[in-house]
Enzyme design. Sequence first.
Site, mmCIF file in Angstrom:
data_model
loop_
_atom_site.group_PDB
_atom_site.id
_atom_site.type_symbol
_atom_site.label_atom_id
_atom_site.label_comp_id
_atom_site.label_asym_id
_atom_site.label_seq_id
_atom_site.Cartn_x
_atom_site.Cartn_y
_atom_site.Cartn_z
ATOM 1 N N ASN A 210 5.975 -6.911 20.694
ATOM 2 C CA ASN A 210 5.068 -6.701 19.562
ATOM 3 C C ASN A 210 5.670 -5.693 18.598
ATOM 4 O O ASN A 210 6.776 -5.201 18.807
ATOM 5 C CB ASN A 210 3.675 -6.272 20.049
ATOM 6 N N ASP A 279 -0.332 -8.457 27.102
ATOM 7 C CA ASP A 279 -1.357 -9.007 27.995
ATOM 8 C C ASP A 279 -0.785 -10.073 28.918
ATOM 9 O O ASP A 279 -1.294 -10.281 30.027
ATOM 10 C CB ASP A 279 -2.492 -9.618 27.176
ATOM 11 N N LYS A 289 20.528 -18.017 29.483
ATOM 12 C CA LYS A 289 19.941 -18.223 28.163
ATOM 13 C C LYS A 289 19.421 -19.656 28.038
ATOM 14 O O LYS A 289 20.119 -20.616 28.357
ATOM 15 C CB LYS A 289 20.989 -17.951 27.079
ATOM 16 N N PHE A 323 -6.847 2.980 23.083
ATOM 17 C CA PHE A 323 -6.610 2.591 21.690
ATOM 18 C C PHE A 323 -6.947 1.115 21.546
ATOM 19 O O PHE A 323 -6.758 0.333 22.489
ATOM 20 C CB PHE A 323 -5.153 2.821 21.293
ATOM 21 N N LYS A 337 -14.496 -2.735 24.522
ATOM 22 C CA LYS A 337 -13.400 -2.224 25.345
ATOM 23 C C LYS A 337 -13.751 -0.863 25.943
ATOM 24 O O LYS A 337 -13.444 -0.575 27.103
ATOM 25 C CB LYS A 337 -12.138 -2.119 24.490
ATOM 26 N N LYS A 341 -13.871 -0.775 30.069
ATOM 27 C CA LYS A 341 -12.763 -0.089 30.734
ATOM 28 C C LYS A 341 -13.102 1.348 31.127
ATOM 29 O O LYS A 341 -12.235 2.103 31.557
ATOM 30 C CB LYS A 341 -11.530 -0.145 29.843
#
Length: 402
Positions: A210, A279, A289, A323, A337, A341
């Site tokens: 990301n 995730d 490869k 976050f 969240k 959590k």
Amino acid sequence: MGALAGRRIVLGVTGGIAAYKAVEIASRLKKAGADVRVIMTRAATSFVTPLTFREITGQPVAETMWGEPHHHVEHIALAEFAELVLVAPATANFIAKAAAGIADDMLTTSVLATRAPLFIAPAMNTGMWENLITQENVARLTARGTTIIPPAVGQLACGTTGAGRLPEPAEIVRIVEEYFARAQSLAGRRILVTAAGTEEALDPVRFLGNRSTGRMGFEVAAEAARRGAEVVLVAGPTPLATPVGVRRVDVRSACDMHAAVLAEYDGVDAVIKAAAVADYRPAEIAAHKIKKSDGELTLTLTRNPDILYELGQKKQHQILVGFAAETRNVAEYARGKLAKKNLDFIVANNVAEKDAGFGVATNHVQIFFADGRAEDHPLMPKAELAGVILDRLEEALQGKFE
């Protein structure tokens, strides 16, 4: 003893009419117990003599790179001596040099060489202060973590009235004193911070990842260390340098981070989980490869461990901060969240907003608390936001352990 007792402060004085106020700043710092060393620019010596500062501080005054040195490699010695560098007054010329990284005299060279926090108190004509170039330079310095003490509004030496006056010496010293008072506010605490994204290997060449750079988490870790905490930073792949006083554990994948965090969890007082953890990961990692073919490529993904959820389930004495980087329904998703959590509070932002989120020096966030409170914090440098997050953490710790 006060917060300034024994603190090592380098006071930089530049060539503006407000240089005379720097004499009182030096005097107040010295009376508060600080060990003060003064660096003057050549222009500053036209307003106040070095002898004045020498008599007040009891230390020689650095003026030039080329005179008889008081220390071996003097600009480096002063840079390493400093626990804090305060430039007051700071002219527009000095601010421009500092923003550009120019090092052409004793003061700018020392500022470039130091790792100490830099506090700048600008003083100049209103037109110079409001000039777009000056404001851009101030923004660049702020984004790098410099604390700008805003100029006061009032009558200026040039006869005009407006922003540009150097704040009163007592106010400047109070700000420095508050900084050092905070420096031990987390002493004795162990804080675990996670930062950056993770990389989930697809084959020996490619990975799923990301856009997180880790900057927010690194700023949080640096601020926690400045406040006296013992900080463990579990970081995904990033080129960012390790903050001073922080123990860093490098990981690559979500599973790596899961193992590293759990290994530290029982022994910490708080976790600030700023990392952008994948995730999912490829169900299989190709040994070689993957070659291009004419057809489509289908990847099968499997769930990664939900580190934050697991920490919430195991939570005993710890404060747990999460976050949430969202692109829509920020408040709804963040509150969900927070509850799911078992967090104490969560810092949420919309990464689709301009200048907020990944890869930039600023962020605009909302903070949601387990007791239902919510705060909205305007766009600000991530270094400043780190201070806000640590302030809220301190409040949570005080409430937990009172």
